[in-house]
Design a protein around this motif. Sequence first.
Motif, PDB file in Angstrom:
ATOM      1  N   SER A  78       0.813  -1.209   0.000  1.00  0.00           N
ATOM      2  CA  SER A  78       0.000   0.000   0.000  1.00  0.00           C
ATOM      3  C   SER A  78       0.850   1.264   0.000  1.00  0.00           C
ATOM      4  O   SER A  78       0.468   2.282  -0.560  1.00  0.00           O
ATOM      5  CB  SER A  78      -0.947   0.011   1.190  1.00  0.00           C
ATOM      6  N   ARG A  79       2.032   1.182   0.623  1.00  0.00           N
ATOM      7  CA  ARG A  79       2.877   2.377   0.654  1.00  0.00           C
ATOM      8  C   ARG A  79       3.337   2.740  -0.765  1.00  0.00           C
ATOM      9  O   ARG A  79       3.331   3.902  -1.145  1.00  0.00           O
ATOM     10  CB  ARG A  79       4.091   2.176   1.545  1.00  0.00           C
ATOM     11  N   LEU A  80       3.693   1.713  -1.529  1.00  0.00           N
ATOM     12  CA  LEU A  80       4.120   1.969  -2.903  1.00  0.00           C
ATOM     13  C   LEU A  80       2.984   2.603  -3.693  1.00  0.00           C
ATOM     14  O   LEU A  80       3.196   3.509  -4.487  1.00  0.00           O
ATOM     15  CB  LEU A  80       4.566   0.674  -3.593  1.00  0.00           C
ATOM     16  N   HIS A  81       1.798   2.111  -3.417  1.00  0.00           N
ATOM     17  CA  HIS A  81       0.637   2.615  -4.135  1.00  0.00           C
ATOM     18  C   HIS A  81       0.430   4.103  -3.837  1.00  0.00           C
ATOM     19  O   HIS A  81       0.233   4.910  -4.743  1.00  0.00           O
ATOM     20  CB  HIS A  81      -0.598   1.797  -3.745  1.00  0.00           C
ATOM     21  N   THR A  82       0.522   4.455  -2.575  1.00  0.00           N
ATOM     22  CA  THR A  82       0.363   5.846  -2.164  1.00  0.00           C
ATOM     23  C   THR A  82       1.450   6.719  -2.775  1.00  0.00           C
ATOM     24  O   THR A  82       1.202   7.810  -3.297  1.00  0.00           O
ATOM     25  CB  THR A  82       0.462   5.956  -0.621  1.00  0.00           C
ATOM     26  N   LEU A  83       2.659   6.187  -2.734  1.00  0.00           N
ATOM     27  CA  LEU A  83       3.811   6.920  -3.269  1.00  0.00           C
ATOM     28  C   LEU A  83       3.636   7.195  -4.765  1.00  0.00           C
ATOM     29  O   LEU A  83       3.935   8.280  -5.259  1.00  0.00           O
ATOM     30  CB  LEU A  83       5.074   6.083  -3.039  1.00  0.00           C
ATOM     31  N   ARG A  84       3.140   6.204  -5.473  1.00  0.00           N
ATOM     32  CA  ARG A  84       2.930   6.362  -6.916  1.00  0.00           C
ATOM     33  C   ARG A  84       1.915   7.453  -7.210  1.00  0.00           C
ATOM     34  O   ARG A  84       2.092   8.256  -8.119  1.00  0.00           O
ATOM     35  CB  ARG A  84       2.428   5.059  -7.513  1.00  0.00           C
ATOM     36  N   LYS A  85       0.856   7.460  -6.405  1.00  0.00           N
ATOM     37  CA  LYS A  85      -0.187   8.484  -6.580  1.00  0.00           C
ATOM     38  C   LYS A  85       0.401   9.883  -6.381  1.00  0.00           C
ATOM     39  O   LYS A  85       0.165  10.791  -7.172  1.00  0.00           O
ATOM     40  CB  LYS A  85      -1.319   8.264  -5.571  1.00  0.00           C
ATOM     41  N   GLU A  86       1.177   9.995  -5.307  1.00  0.00           N
ATOM     42  CA  GLU A  86       1.845  11.270  -5.020  1.00  0.00           C
ATOM     43  C   GLU A  86       2.744  11.672  -6.186  1.00  0.00           C
ATOM     44  O   GLU A  86       2.750  12.814  -6.621  1.00  0.00           O
ATOM     45  CB  GLU A  86       2.774  11.115  -3.806  1.00  0.00           C
ATOM     46  N   ALA A  87       3.477  10.678  -6.631  1.00  0.00           N
ATOM     47  CA  ALA A  87       4.477  10.950  -7.656  1.00  0.00           C
ATOM     48  C   ALA A  87       3.833  11.412  -8.962  1.00  0.00           C
ATOM     49  O   ALA A  87       4.317  12.350  -9.609  1.00  0.00           O
ATOM     50  CB  ALA A  87       5.338   9.715  -7.898  1.00  0.00           C
ATOM     51  N   ILE A  88       2.730  10.776  -9.327  1.00  0.00           N
ATOM     52  CA  ILE A  88       2.114  11.159 -10.600  1.00  0.00           C
ATOM     53  C   ILE A  88       1.533  12.570 -10.503  1.00  0.00           C
ATOM     54  O   ILE A  88       1.578  13.338 -11.461  1.00  0.00           O
ATOM     55  CB  ILE A  88       1.057  10.122 -11.093  1.00  0.00           C
ATOM     56  N   GLU A  89       1.047  12.911  -9.305  1.00  0.00           N
ATOM     57  CA  GLU A  89       0.553  14.280  -9.117  1.00  0.00           C
ATOM     58  C   GLU A  89       1.680  15.294  -9.245  1.00  0.00           C
ATOM     59  O   GLU A  89       1.528  16.347  -9.849  1.00  0.00           O
ATOM     60  CB  GLU A  89      -0.119  14.418  -7.733  1.00  0.00           C
ATOM     61  N   ARG A  90       2.808  14.948  -8.662  1.00  0.00           N
ATOM     62  CA  ARG A  90       3.972  15.847  -8.770  1.00  0.00           C
ATOM     63  C   ARG A  90       4.432  15.947 -10.229  1.00  0.00           C
ATOM     64  O   ARG A  90       4.771  17.020 -10.701  1.00  0.00           O
ATOM     65  CB  ARG A  90       5.135  15.355  -7.890  1.00  0.00           C
ATOM     66  N   PHE A  91       4.388  14.813 -10.907  1.00  0.00           N
ATOM     67  CA  PHE A  91       4.787  14.842 -12.314  1.00  0.00           C
ATOM     68  C   PHE A  91       3.871  15.757 -13.118  1.00  0.00           C
ATOM     69  O   PHE A  91       4.317  16.564 -13.932  1.00  0.00           O
ATOM     70  CB  PHE A  91       4.765  13.426 -12.910  1.00  0.00           C
ATOM     71  N   GLU A  92       2.583  15.653 -12.830  1.00  0.00           N
ATOM     72  CA  GLU A  92       1.611  16.482 -13.536  1.00  0.00           C
ATOM     73  C   GLU A  92       1.897  17.959 -13.280  1.00  0.00           C
ATOM     74  O   GLU A  92       1.847  18.788 -14.194  1.00  0.00           O
ATOM     75  CB  GLU A  92       0.189  16.122 -13.084  1.00  0.00           C
ATOM     76  N   ALA A  93       2.213  18.280 -12.044  1.00  0.00           N
ATOM     77  CA  ALA A  93       2.484  19.679 -11.694  1.00  0.00           C
ATOM     78  C   ALA A  93       3.807  20.170 -12.292  1.00  0.00           C
ATOM     79  O   ALA A  93       3.901  21.302 -12.769  1.00  0.00           O
ATOM     80  CB  ALA A  93       2.505  19.820 -10.172  1.00  0.00           C
ATOM     81  N   LEU A  94       4.798  19.301 -12.290  1.00  0.00           N
ATOM     82  CA  LEU A  94       6.136  19.730 -12.743  1.00  0.00           C
ATOM     83  C   LEU A  94       6.255  19.760 -14.270  1.00  0.00           C
ATOM     84  O   LEU A  94       6.777  20.713 -14.841  1.00  0.00           O
ATOM     85  CB  LEU A  94       7.213  18.778 -12.192  1.00  0.00           C
ATOM     86  N   GLY A  95       5.776  18.723 -14.917  1.00  0.00           N
ATOM     87  CA  GLY A  95       5.986  18.586 -16.360  1.00  0.00           C
ATOM     88  C   GLY A  95       7.456  18.328 -16.653  1.00  0.00           C
ATOM     89  O   GLY A  95       8.324  18.532 -15.796  1.00  0.00           O
ATOM     90  N   PHE A  96       7.742  17.849 -17.865  1.00  0.00           N
ATOM     91  CA  PHE A  96       9.144  17.626 -18.240  1.00  0.00           C
ATOM     92  C   PHE A  96       9.862  18.974 -18.342  1.00  0.00           C
ATOM     93  O   PHE A  96       9.252  19.974 -18.701  1.00  0.00           O
ATOM     94  CB  PHE A  96       9.224  16.927 -19.603  1.00  0.00           C
ATOM     95  N   PRO A  97      11.132  18.984 -18.020  1.00  0.00           N
ATOM     96  CA  PRO A  97      11.876  20.251 -18.126  1.00  0.00           C
ATOM     97  C   PRO A  97      11.897  20.756 -19.564  1.00  0.00           C
ATOM     98  O   PRO A  97      12.123  19.990 -20.504  1.00  0.00           O
ATOM     99  CB  PRO A  97      13.275  19.894 -17.646  1.00  0.00           C
ATOM    100  N   GLN A  98      11.631  22.023 -19.712  1.00  0.00           N
ATOM    101  CA  GLN A  98      11.654  22.638 -21.043  1.00  0.00           C
ATOM    102  C   GLN A  98      13.083  23.067 -21.368  1.00  0.00           C
ATOM    103  O   GLN A  98      13.942  23.113 -20.502  1.00  0.00           O
ATOM    104  CB  GLN A  98      10.719  23.859 -21.078  1.00  0.00           C
ATOM    105  N   ARG A  99      13.255  23.428 -22.613  1.00  0.00           N
ATOM    106  CA  ARG A  99      14.591  23.837 -23.075  1.00  0.00           C
ATOM    107  C   ARG A  99      15.119  25.038 -22.301  1.00  0.00           C
ATOM    108  O   ARG A  99      16.310  25.196 -22.090  1.00  0.00           O
ATOM    109  CB  ARG A  99      14.520  24.160 -24.575  1.00  0.00           C
ATOM    110  N   LYS A 100      14.193  25.892 -21.850  1.00  0.00           N
ATOM    111  CA  LYS A 100      14.669  27.091 -21.156  1.00  0.00           C
ATOM    112  C   LYS A 100      15.090  26.822 -19.706  1.00  0.00           C
ATOM    113  O   LYS A 100      15.702  27.663 -19.064  1.00  0.00           O
ATOM    114  CB  LYS A 100      13.635  28.228 -21.235  1.00  0.00           C
TER     115      LYS A 100
END
Lengths: 446, 286
Positions: free
Chosen positions: A33-55
């Motif tokens: 369950s901890r991994l599951h929670t961590l993944r959820k957190e992580a995908i939210e952070r990914f959504e907020a961060l996005g891939f680094p842009q060229r700038k």
Amino acid sequence: MPQTLEKIETTPEERFLTAFHAADGTTLNGSNSRLHTLRKEAIERFEALGFPQRKAEAYKYTNIQQVLKRNYTLQLAPRETSVTADDIAPFLVPDLDAHVLVLVNGRFNEALSSIGELPDGAIVTGFADAARTHPDLVDAHFGQYADHENDAFIALNTAFTQDGAFVYVPKSTVLDKPVHIVSVVSAEDDLMLQPRYLFIAEENAQATIIQTGRAITDTHTFTNAVVESYAGRNAHLDHYEIQDEGPKSAIHLSTQGYQHEQSVVRTNAFTFSGEIVRNNLCMLPDGAHCESHLYGLVLGRGDMHVDNHTVVDHAAPDCYSSELYKHLVDDDATAVFNGRVLVRQDSQRINAYQSNDSLLLSEDADIYSKPELEIYADDVECSHGATTGTLDKEAIFYLQSRGLSYAEARALLLVAFARDVLDHVKVEPLEALLDTYVTARFGPQA
Amino acid sequence: MGARAMPQRPRASPLPFLMQRFQQTSHEYFYTPMALLEVNNLHASVEDTDILNGVDLTIDGGQVHAIMGPNGSGKSTLASVLAGREEYEVSEGTVHYQGEDLLELEPDERALEGIFLAFQYPVELPGVSMMNFLKQAINSKREHLGEEEIKAADFMKLMRERAELVNLDPKLMRRSVNEGFSGGEKKRNEIFQLAMLEPKLAILDETDSGLDIDALRVVADGVNKLRAEDRGFLIITHYQRLLDYIVPDVVHVMVDGKIVKTGGKDLAIELEEKGYDWIRGEAVPA
């Protein structure tokens, strides 16, 4: 069914988010369950961060977007593999007696592995297997060191973590033989891989881990790998990463090393091929009297692009770090080196050395080298040096005047240039193999 | 080992056959060995600056020639042109080595044919071990001569023997070429390499510069031991003192890119006493 990341009118981020939600709770789960929670957190952070842009400053010289745009397949469910022991054989290190762990497309393949006997309590296995069989250990360390809060690639890998490799060496235990993790890529379509590695050396433990990767098929691949390593008090951990996956492979590797007091960690990164290779390596010596050694050798050719970003974060006093990265850049290839050394305010009596030397072997080869020393303590000894040049004509002439041909002289000097880094390889058969490789690469016949 | 004892030679190259030529004198042909090196009216420049302005020089096997001259007279340029340094442009004249056009050859081909340059500033080669370097140099030469690679034991023996000749610390063999060597060690290393490679024509470019008298004696002693019937030496020096120890057969004085005076060993002594202005004064009206 494999999820294909559709290219049309969506950003790479959206495609990953769609894939994540489509597969959530099924392929990506685990009983943990901890991994599951961590993944959820992580995908939210990914959504907020996005891939680094060229700038983004950290990706100024590396256009990672260009390889992210491809229609990669995500193999979220295990698949039958046609890879055989014969396919693996050429990637083993000759004369090396090792615990061999084989990953095929990022998944642990027990049949192809030969892990052999381990000391009591030591574990060498696939990451997914470890999460099942040793949830306590995985829980205690997974996601503790690599920063999925602020790094989109780590966040994405964390969200999609399925398999990879796991090495655990209990207290006061020495792994006499190195662990060799052989990663093989075999795919019909362009493939996205997100392997996860967790290496734990408890107090007084000692281990050597070698990672090599090769593609045996000709498709484009993007590997977004994360390595977390933990060195307990007075532990010794040597890590070798040999990146030679092939000309169509893109790699984004995030390595986060955590060190307790008096631990000694050595990392050695060799990059011999790849379309784009970006290595983010961060060492955190978090206790007094640690030693951190970071070595790297990049042989760039064709239109390879290799970017090494390293950080040594001196969070504790009385530590020593040394770093040596060398680049040999030929043809149209580009190399980037950014070496950050951070000495925090209370980290007194730090000795930190960094050097980065590059040879440009053609008119079109590029190197961007940037040391970043940030020192907030006042009783420290830090130095850095960066050199960039071309082959010394006088040295070539000297060798020619002793009867060596131009090609022989050039080869001798290039191998000599790489020698400093090769000399730090403590596993003899590996050193011999790397030596042979470098010599063949620059040899008169090449 | 006697002062003139010849180091053991590898099997002769096919070249000595070419060294013979027929020369016509009055009514008869007779057989005469050709010169080891024959330089005729050599002009050379670097980056459009003329440095050599018509050098004539003939060296026969077994001879030691010294070229003296003030700074900037072109002595080292001559050495560089003979060894094949690429920055120099030869605009006029010829160089024949054992009857062959030397200027056609790459630097490594010259070395394989038996030309050796002891560098004024030996190059440091970090990461290139002395052993590997020497072994590769020797085997290149042996391959050129159609011989087998040197056996490890023979190589070690040869190395020890020749290192002793110039009093070079055998420990240096385990180091990178010239890296961290003292000035004297670097120069002795040049003569050591000369002894290892057994050239036919050895060019010493200001080997004496920067040496104290003890080191100078060691170097000179090494060179004297390497003097041989089939080996010519061209010794380039600014000072006469080296020639106290290596006694030359012929002394040339070079000024402004030309050899302006040639004589016996006494010329060096005269030059030391009277200075280069004496030569200049004599040369200009001529």
